[in-house]
Enzyme design. Sequence first.
Site, PDB file in Angstrom:
ATOM      1  N   LYS A 210       0.824  -1.211   0.000  1.00 25.21           N
ATOM      2  CA  LYS A 210       0.000   0.000   0.000  1.00 25.21           C
ATOM      3  C   LYS A 210       0.865   1.272   0.000  1.00 25.21           C
ATOM      4  O   LYS A 210       2.077   1.203   0.140  1.00 25.21           O
ATOM      5  CB  LYS A 210      -0.978  -0.032   1.176  1.00 25.21           C
ATOM      6  CG  LYS A 210      -1.914  -1.253   1.148  1.00 25.21           C
ATOM      7  CD  LYS A 210      -2.960  -1.182   0.037  1.00 25.21           C
ATOM      8  CE  LYS A 210      -3.548  -2.509  -0.361  1.00 25.21           C
ATOM      9  NZ  LYS A 210      -4.477  -3.129   0.569  1.00 25.21           N
TER      10      LYS A 210
HETATM   11  C1  LIG Z   1      -5.480  -4.234   0.901  1.00 24.36           C
HETATM   12  C2  LIG Z   1      -6.944  -4.048   0.958  1.00 24.36           C
HETATM   13  C3  LIG Z   1      -7.700  -4.370   2.086  1.00 24.36           C
HETATM   14  C4  LIG Z   1      -7.134  -5.101   3.248  1.00 24.36           C
HETATM   15  O1  LIG Z   1      -6.070  -4.455   3.865  1.00 24.36           O
HETATM   16  P1  LIG Z   1      -5.240  -5.253   4.966  1.00 24.36           P
HETATM   17  O2  LIG Z   1      -4.505  -4.166   5.701  1.00 24.36           O
HETATM   18  O3  LIG Z   1      -4.327  -6.207   4.237  1.00 24.36           O
HETATM   19  O4  LIG Z   1      -6.210  -5.964   5.834  1.00 24.36           O
HETATM   20  C5  LIG Z   1      -9.035  -4.068   2.103  1.00 24.36           C
HETATM   21  N1  LIG Z   1      -9.634  -3.484   1.044  1.00 24.36           N
HETATM   22  C6  LIG Z   1      -8.958  -3.165  -0.068  1.00 24.36           C
HETATM   23  C7  LIG Z   1      -9.672  -2.500  -1.187  1.00 24.36           C
HETATM   24  C8  LIG Z   1      -7.585  -3.453  -0.157  1.00 24.36           C
HETATM   25  O5  LIG Z   1      -6.918  -3.178  -1.278  1.00 24.36           O
END
Ligand SMILES: *Cc1c(COP(=O)(O)O)cnc(C)c1O
Length: 410
Positions: A210
């Site tokens: 991210k």
């Molecule tokens: C990455 C992601 C999540 C989950 O995030 P985590 O921190 O890995 O739990 C949820 N929604 C979307 C759209 C994502 O891209």
Amino acid sequence: MSDLMMRPGPVDGRHGCLADLAATPLADFLPFALPDITSAEIDEVVACLRSGWITTGPKVARFEREFAAMLGSDVEAVAVSSATAGLHLALEAAGIGPGDEVIVPVHTFTATAEVVVYLGATPVFVDVLPGQLTMDPEAVEAAITPRTRALMPVHYAGLACDMRRLIALAERHGLAVIEDAAHALPTTHGGILIGAQPTLATVFSFYATKTVAAGEGGMLVTRDPAIARRARVMRLHGINRDVFDRYQGKGGGWYYEVVAPGFKYNLTDIGASLALVQLARMHEMRARREFIARAYLDAFDGLPVDLPPAAPPGDMHAWHLFPILVRDDAPMSRNELIDALRNQGIGTSVHYVPLHMHPYWRDSYVLEAERFPVSTDAYRRMVSLPIYSKMSDGNLAQVVTAVRQLLGQP
Ligand SMILES: *Cc1c(COP(=O)(O)O)cnc(C)c1O
């Protein structure tokens, strides 16, 4: 970190993003995603390790303060172990439970919908708008029933949903809005950051791929003190105080009370150390991604692809993803393009295999692809190109040249 990056196969197959990280078998391969870790992040983590306090403690407290300050004075930030955890806690704090319906877009990661199921509630799936691939407000309106309690907009790729319309719709029907902002740090809508919009809660992710990466981690932000209080209790076993307060705080002492069957969703100080430095570098990293996005938009203009929309003038796109849709008149299919790019040493991904095409969601909720034509069509034609701040100008030129050549404009 580099250990994870270099591992040649899926680490545990848990989700697509993890597969993205693992797909780097060759030294001269441009991975689809890489975290941007400088010596400042490393120093902060080392300082944490040397401090003797490695789980939830002073770094998490500082990270929450700085995150909330970034969004505005009336926002509370609750750090958690993942965005999935944060979404779960937000829905729990909103009182979502059996018999309730929560509207989610199909064009998202499975976490958005699975948290609804955790609580025994029912996800109701809607299609997305062509182009930006965020939940279609008209589809949302059509999906509302007397049981609907909440909607979960996903700011897909880092471009804000039409929050003005969605918030107005939610107000009209008395629904909670809980934003999945896993892609939207930093994103603005109407000049206001996602996280500072007038919704019940917003949840960010610090997963390894991210835009602000701590390996794992998430942040639930809310303006509602009751939501924040409940989430703080439920993120740590339903205990009425944090670990740190119990052992280090002014109150000190051994006594604590369990007031609910909570979860184990706390963020570590190790993670918060990484995230604190990443947060400080958030705009610098976004600027580089914006540069890459502009270069792609320029270079691919005229190719037989649909390009992702930029943010409206004055607004900020986080550019977490750069998905292109290969048109049917292109010289090769989406799958052929992915293979050809891989053969040229370029990693790509697909965001997402929509929920209605995964066996669990499709079969349990009887989701026919015809009900979600925009998402279905986008999925069939979609490739996400690398877009991250560690990409050099050379890397960028390599992707541009390869895509232009393969799609017929050398
Ligand atoms: C990455 C992601 C999540 C989950 O995030 P985590 O921190 O890995 O739990 C949820 N929604 C979307 C759209 C994502 O891209």
